[in-house]
Design a protein around this motif. Sequence first.
Motif, PDB file in Angstrom:
ATOM      1  N   PHE A 129      39.510  30.123  47.467  1.00  0.00           N
ATOM      2  CA  PHE A 129      40.991  30.330  47.418  1.00  0.00           C
ATOM      3  C   PHE A 129      41.503  29.005  47.424  1.00  0.00           C
ATOM      4  CE2 PHE A 129      39.856  34.748  47.672  1.00  0.00           C
ATOM      5  CZ  PHE A 129      40.664  35.305  46.568  1.00  0.00           C
ATOM      6  N   ASP A 132      48.341  27.781  45.209  1.00  0.00           N
ATOM      7  CA  ASP A 132      48.994  27.556  43.808  1.00  0.00           C
ATOM      8  C   ASP A 132      50.169  28.283  43.603  1.00  0.00           C
ATOM      9  OD1 ASP A 132      49.464  27.342  41.047  1.00  0.00           O
ATOM     10  OD2 ASP A 132      47.627  28.116  40.387  1.00  0.00           O
ATOM     11  N   SER A 134      52.369  28.600  41.351  1.00  0.00           N
ATOM     12  CA  SER A 134      52.565  29.281  40.185  1.00  0.00           C
ATOM     13  C   SER A 134      52.103  30.585  40.100  1.00  0.00           C
ATOM     14  CB  SER A 134      51.990  28.373  38.962  1.00  0.00           C
ATOM     15  OG  SER A 134      50.708  28.485  39.006  1.00  0.00           O
ATOM     16  N   ARG A 135      51.105  30.944  40.857  1.00  0.00           N
ATOM     17  CA  ARG A 135      50.766  32.337  40.895  1.00  0.00           C
ATOM     18  C   ARG A 135      51.552  33.311  41.732  1.00  0.00           C
ATOM     19  NH1 ARG A 135      48.515  34.056  37.404  1.00  0.00           N
ATOM     20  NH2 ARG A 135      47.396  35.594  38.408  1.00  0.00           N
ATOM     21  N   VAL A 139      48.207  31.775  45.571  1.00  0.00           N
ATOM     22  CA  VAL A 139      47.009  31.383  45.517  1.00  0.00           C
ATOM     23  C   VAL A 139      46.351  31.454  43.950  1.00  0.00           C
ATOM     24  CG1 VAL A 139      46.726  31.846  47.771  1.00  0.00           C
ATOM     25  CG2 VAL A 139      46.148  33.565  46.359  1.00  0.00           C
ATOM     26  N   ASN A 140      45.251  30.656  43.920  1.00  0.00           N
ATOM     27  CA  ASN A 140      44.338  30.835  42.730  1.00  0.00           C
ATOM     28  C   ASN A 140      42.757  30.806  43.294  1.00  0.00           C
ATOM     29  OD1 ASN A 140      43.422  31.131  40.056  1.00  0.00           O
ATOM     30  ND2 ASN A 140      45.261  29.820  39.448  1.00  0.00           N
ATOM     31  N   ASN A 141      41.980  30.716  42.512  1.00  0.00           N
ATOM     32  CA  ASN A 141      40.622  30.753  42.810  1.00  0.00           C
ATOM     33  C   ASN A 141      39.574  29.970  41.683  1.00  0.00           C
ATOM     34  OD1 ASN A 141      37.522  32.051  43.191  1.00  0.00           O
ATOM     35  ND2 ASN A 141      38.777  32.593  45.295  1.00  0.00           N
ATOM     36  N   PRO A 145      39.541  32.166  37.985  1.00  0.00           N
ATOM     37  CA  PRO A 145      41.047  31.670  37.858  1.00  0.00           C
ATOM     38  C   PRO A 145      41.755  32.721  37.559  1.00  0.00           C
ATOM     39  CG  PRO A 145      39.199  30.573  36.622  1.00  0.00           C
ATOM     40  CD  PRO A 145      38.513  31.642  37.273  1.00  0.00           C
ATOM     41  N   SER A 146      43.301  32.531  37.805  1.00  0.00           N
ATOM     42  CA  SER A 146      44.260  33.578  37.791  1.00  0.00           C
ATOM     43  C   SER A 146      44.023  34.906  38.698  1.00  0.00           C
ATOM     44  CB  SER A 146      44.529  33.751  36.388  1.00  0.00           C
ATOM     45  OG  SER A 146      44.654  32.609  35.721  1.00  0.00           O
ATOM     46  N   VAL A 147      43.545  34.892  39.682  1.00  0.00           N
ATOM     47  CA  VAL A 147      42.964  35.908  40.508  1.00  0.00           C
ATOM     48  C   VAL A 147      44.340  36.598  40.712  1.00  0.00           C
ATOM     49  CG1 VAL A 147      43.203  34.677  42.791  1.00  0.00           C
ATOM     50  CG2 VAL A 147      41.791  36.475  42.655  1.00  0.00           C
ATOM     51  N   HIS A 151      45.034  35.750  49.422  1.00  0.00           N
ATOM     52  CA  HIS A 151      43.979  35.219  50.091  1.00  0.00           C
ATOM     53  C   HIS A 151      44.224  35.946  51.307  1.00  0.00           C
ATOM     54  CE1 HIS A 151      41.306  32.821  51.814  1.00  0.00           C
ATOM     55  NE2 HIS A 151      41.654  31.702  52.317  1.00  0.00           N
TER      56      HIS A 151
END
Length: 245
Positions: A129, A132, A134-135, A139-141, A145-147, A151
């Motif tokens: 993680f 991010d 923007s999410r 967070v992103n992963n 991606p785009s999880v 986290h």
Amino acid sequence: MKKWILILFAILPSAVFAAGANIPLDKANNDLSDQASLQNGAKLFMNYCFGCHATQYQRYERVADDLGIPLDLMKENLVFNPESKIGDLMTNAIPEKAAAKWFGAPPPDLTLVARVRGVDWLYTYLRSFYADPSRPFGVNNIVFPSVGMPHVLEELQGIPTPVYGKKMVNGEEVSTVIGIETDGTGELNTEEYDNAVRDLVNFLEYSGDPVKLERHAMGWWVMGFLVIFTILVVLLKKEYWRDVH
């Protein structure tokens, strides 16, 4: 009917946890015979994951017995619903419709996720993680991606930030996230966090196959029996056919 239900829940985590990035996976190197690791993994799962993800094919009592946790300690520290009994299935109270609204889809049951995704995927995923803005959950992963989940272990790891590098995509060099680094605000350092994730993955592997060690141990006895039985059959065959030959 039960067979098809089990198949459905085996497939569902795969759909939700489908990896969208082709990256090398780190080795979990977990040990199902390490009871202390399994106990810590159970504690981490119940405190950080169970709010959304159930393991509804496991029972509190069976987990306590297998992991060497006294039933009174299990009931006091790891059974959060005061109405649940020690012999109940490990289901949570999150409303399915509300969860679908919050996360885009109901969080999958994790009883079989280690068997579906593999322990190395889980170990890498939980350590991939990064922040991010923007999410929706910030967070992103790298692995996924785009999880669509937060986290949940961030207080243990600290805030992970992305490390960028170059990667060839369709013949073009593009900037992409190749790793993470933490800000040091977590309760654990990097090595301790990796060990904690390993314990959590260890517990999830146990949940997917509680009798794995017993089955493997029994397999050696079965192989030994077959070897001895084969020797006896060969000797008996020679005895019966001695006069014929």
